[in-house]
Design an enzyme around this catalytic site. Structure first.
Site, PDB file in Angstrom:
ATOM      1  N   HIS A 141     160.949  36.462  91.071  1.00 22.35           N
ATOM      2  CA  HIS A 141     160.208  36.893  92.082  1.00 22.35           C
ATOM      3  C   HIS A 141     159.426  35.722  92.576  1.00 22.35           C
ATOM      4  O   HIS A 141     158.530  35.778  93.825  1.00 22.35           O
ATOM      5  CB  HIS A 141     159.131  37.846  91.663  1.00 22.35           C
TER       6      HIS A 141
ATOM      7  N   ASP B 213     160.463  39.861  99.209  1.00 24.51           N
ATOM      8  CA  ASP B 213     160.863  38.512  99.165  1.00 24.51           C
ATOM      9  C   ASP B 213     161.929  38.364 100.570  1.00 24.51           C
ATOM     10  O   ASP B 213     161.956  37.370 101.307  1.00 24.51           O
ATOM     11  CB  ASP B 213     161.743  38.018  97.943  1.00 24.51           C
TER      12      ASP B 213
ATOM     13  N   ARG C  34     159.732  38.179 103.695  1.00 28.56           N
ATOM     14  CA  ARG C  34     159.034  36.808 103.821  1.00 28.56           C
ATOM     15  C   ARG C  34     160.122  35.700 104.073  1.00 28.56           C
ATOM     16  O   ARG C  34     159.938  34.927 105.154  1.00 28.56           O
ATOM     17  CB  ARG C  34     158.648  36.189 102.376  1.00 28.56           C
TER      18      ARG C  34
END
Length: 79
Positions: free
Chosen positions: A63, A36, A39
């Site tokens: 998540h 994450d 990203r």
């Protein structure tokens, strides 16, 4: 307690249950995943026109969906 674990969406709730059983505050637990973070860094880099290798956006919470929380304010480019 910051937990860097996989799968974060399974381990963090399990740890919260253990905290409850011990009389500790389960709201003091956050999950952190590298995927994450990568990203979020890429997303900010694309918008800002910067190299994501020089961006570090911490991500806490779940998540996906409504529980994920990128902390954009913690990086000078992400602000």
């Amino acid at each position: 307690l910051g937990m860097i674990v996989n799968p974060v969406n399974s381990v963090v709730p399990a740890m919260a249950e253990l905290y409850k059983k011990k009389g500790l505050d389960p709201m003091k637990i956050v999950g952190i995943t590298t995927l994450d973070v990568v990203r979020a860094n890429k997303f900010v880099g694309e918008i800002a026109g910067k190299n994501p290798n020089y961006i570090n956006i911490p991500v806490v919470g779940g998540h996906a969906g409504t529980t994920i929380l990128p902390l954009f304010s913690q990086d000078k480019i992400g602000k």
